[in-house]
Design a protein around this motif. Sequence first.
Motif, PDB file in Angstrom:
ATOM      1  N   VAL A  74       6.143  98.057  67.250  1.00 29.18           N
ATOM      2  CA  VAL A  74       6.644  96.749  66.814  1.00 29.18           C
ATOM      3  C   VAL A  74       7.809  96.977  65.855  1.00 29.18           C
ATOM      4  CG1 VAL A  74       6.092  94.606  65.604  1.00 29.18           C
ATOM      5  CG2 VAL A  74       4.397  95.677  67.121  1.00 29.18           C
ATOM      6  N   GLU A  75       8.971  96.482  66.235  1.00 25.46           N
ATOM      7  CA  GLU A  75      10.182  96.663  65.439  1.00 25.46           C
ATOM      8  C   GLU A  75      11.041  95.406  65.548  1.00 25.46           C
ATOM      9  OE1 GLU A  75      13.012  97.343  63.125  1.00 25.46           O
ATOM     10  OE2 GLU A  75      11.498  98.921  63.187  1.00 25.46           O
ATOM     11  N   ARG A  76      11.346  94.801  64.422  1.00 26.05           N
ATOM     12  CA  ARG A  76      12.106  93.548  64.396  1.00 26.05           C
ATOM     13  C   ARG A  76      13.581  93.746  64.740  1.00 26.05           C
ATOM     14  NH1 ARG A  76      12.334  90.805  58.709  1.00 26.05           N
ATOM     15  NH2 ARG A  76      13.549  92.673  58.390  1.00 26.05           N
ATOM     16  N   ASP A  77      14.193  94.832  64.256  1.00 27.99           N
ATOM     17  CA  ASP A  77      15.627  95.062  64.440  1.00 27.99           C
ATOM     18  C   ASP A  77      15.957  95.407  65.892  1.00 27.99           C
ATOM     19  OD1 ASP A  77      18.351  95.727  63.059  1.00 27.99           O
ATOM     20  OD2 ASP A  77      17.912  97.455  64.367  1.00 27.99           O
ATOM     21  N   ARG A  78      16.900  94.663  66.474  1.00 26.30           N
ATOM     22  CA  ARG A  78      17.216  94.839  67.897  1.00 26.30           C
ATOM     23  C   ARG A  78      17.737  96.243  68.207  1.00 26.30           C
ATOM     24  NH1 ARG A  78      21.785  91.580  71.076  1.00 26.30           N
ATOM     25  NH2 ARG A  78      22.560  91.688  68.963  1.00 26.30           N
ATOM     26  N   GLY A  79      18.633  96.759  67.356  1.00 23.97           N
ATOM     27  CA  GLY A  79      19.177  98.097  67.591  1.00 23.97           C
ATOM     28  C   GLY A  79      18.104  99.169  67.539  1.00 23.97           C
ATOM     29  N   ALA A  80      17.232  99.089  66.534  1.00 22.21           N
ATOM     30  CA  ALA A  80      16.148 100.064  66.415  1.00 22.21           C
ATOM     31  C   ALA A  80      15.172  99.934  67.578  1.00 22.21           C
ATOM     32  CB  ALA A  80      15.423  99.886  65.081  1.00 22.21           C
ATOM     33  N   ALA A  81      14.891  98.699  68.010  1.00 22.07           N
ATOM     34  CA  ALA A  81      13.979  98.497  69.143  1.00 22.07           C
ATOM     35  C   ALA A  81      14.544  99.133  70.414  1.00 22.07           C
ATOM     36  CB  ALA A  81      13.706  97.010  69.353  1.00 22.07           C
ATOM     37  N   LYS A  82      15.850  99.049  70.610  1.00 24.38           N
ATOM     38  CA  LYS A  82      16.471  99.692  71.782  1.00 24.38           C
ATOM     39  C   LYS A  82      16.317 101.208  71.728  1.00 24.38           C
ATOM     40  CE  LYS A  82      20.004  96.335  73.073  1.00 24.38           C
ATOM     41  NZ  LYS A  82      21.446  96.088  73.194  1.00 24.38           N
ATOM     42  N   VAL A  83      16.479 101.775  70.523  1.00 22.65           N
ATOM     43  CA  VAL A  83      16.269 103.221  70.355  1.00 22.65           C
ATOM     44  C   VAL A  83      14.810 103.570  70.649  1.00 22.65           C
ATOM     45  CG1 VAL A  83      16.265 105.106  68.664  1.00 22.65           C
ATOM     46  CG2 VAL A  83      18.188 103.513  68.745  1.00 22.65           C
ATOM     47  N   ALA A  84      13.881 102.743  70.181  1.00 24.56           N
ATOM     48  CA  ALA A  84      12.456 102.999  70.427  1.00 24.56           C
ATOM     49  C   ALA A  84      12.138 102.968  71.921  1.00 24.56           C
ATOM     50  CB  ALA A  84      11.592 101.985  69.666  1.00 24.56           C
ATOM     51  N   VAL A  85      12.741 102.043  72.661  1.00 26.24           N
ATOM     52  CA  VAL A  85      12.541 101.984  74.121  1.00 26.24           C
ATOM     53  C   VAL A  85      13.012 103.289  74.760  1.00 26.24           C
ATOM     54  CG1 VAL A  85      13.342 100.882  76.254  1.00 26.24           C
ATOM     55  CG2 VAL A  85      12.612  99.470  74.323  1.00 26.24           C
ATOM     56  N   ARG A  86      14.177 103.746  74.369  1.00 27.80           N
ATOM     57  CA  ARG A  86      14.727 105.001  74.902  1.00 27.80           C
ATOM     58  C   ARG A  86      13.798 106.177  74.585  1.00 27.80           C
ATOM     59  NH1 ARG A  86      20.773 106.925  73.197  1.00 27.80           N
ATOM     60  NH2 ARG A  86      20.850 108.865  74.362  1.00 27.80           N
TER      61      ARG A  86
END
Length: 192
Positions: A74-86
């Motif tokens: 669970v990550e609110r920041d869009r940029g960090a969430a994209k990194v987490a998906v990767r």
Amino acid sequence: MAMTRIIGGLAGGARLHVPVRGTRPTSERVREAIFSALDARSLCDGARVLDLFAGSGALGLEAASRGAESVVLVERDRGAAKVAVRNAETVAKSGAARALVEQVAARAFLQHSGRTFDLVFIDPPYDLPDDELTAVLVDLAPLLTHPATVVVERARKAGPLEPPGDLELDRTRDYGDTTLHYLATTGSFADR
């Protein structure tokens, strides 16, 4: 872009990307300490894991690499969430569980999840006020199995953690300017 790595398990050595800004990744030394304690009690194997304030997802993905059944980052920041998906895709290539990334605020996720978890990592920004952390723990409590383990990472200068209600503090460990608080729903961390 900065990098870190998975320390052990199926994806051991896999390189993870770290968001350029807005997160404070858990150091490898602290992650080694966390997972040494959890592995000694077989708490990752088959666990349903939640990683709140996930950033790169390193804590949840380390658990996936070590045998977790499911992982939600669970990550609110869009940029960090994209990194987490990767990063989740990288770890899943090793045969580990594929982590689900939810781009949402921690409390909003907890209030609408309906899922249950055995192992939870909470690594909020060090400047998160104590009352907000307490509110997260209160929202989390109904989603925990019994027994469950919650690992909270805070700045050492933040002082003691007072867990609410049906969570109890099992132990605290300091690593430089970082403090780890191990919370449990029932029983003692040392007894499991």
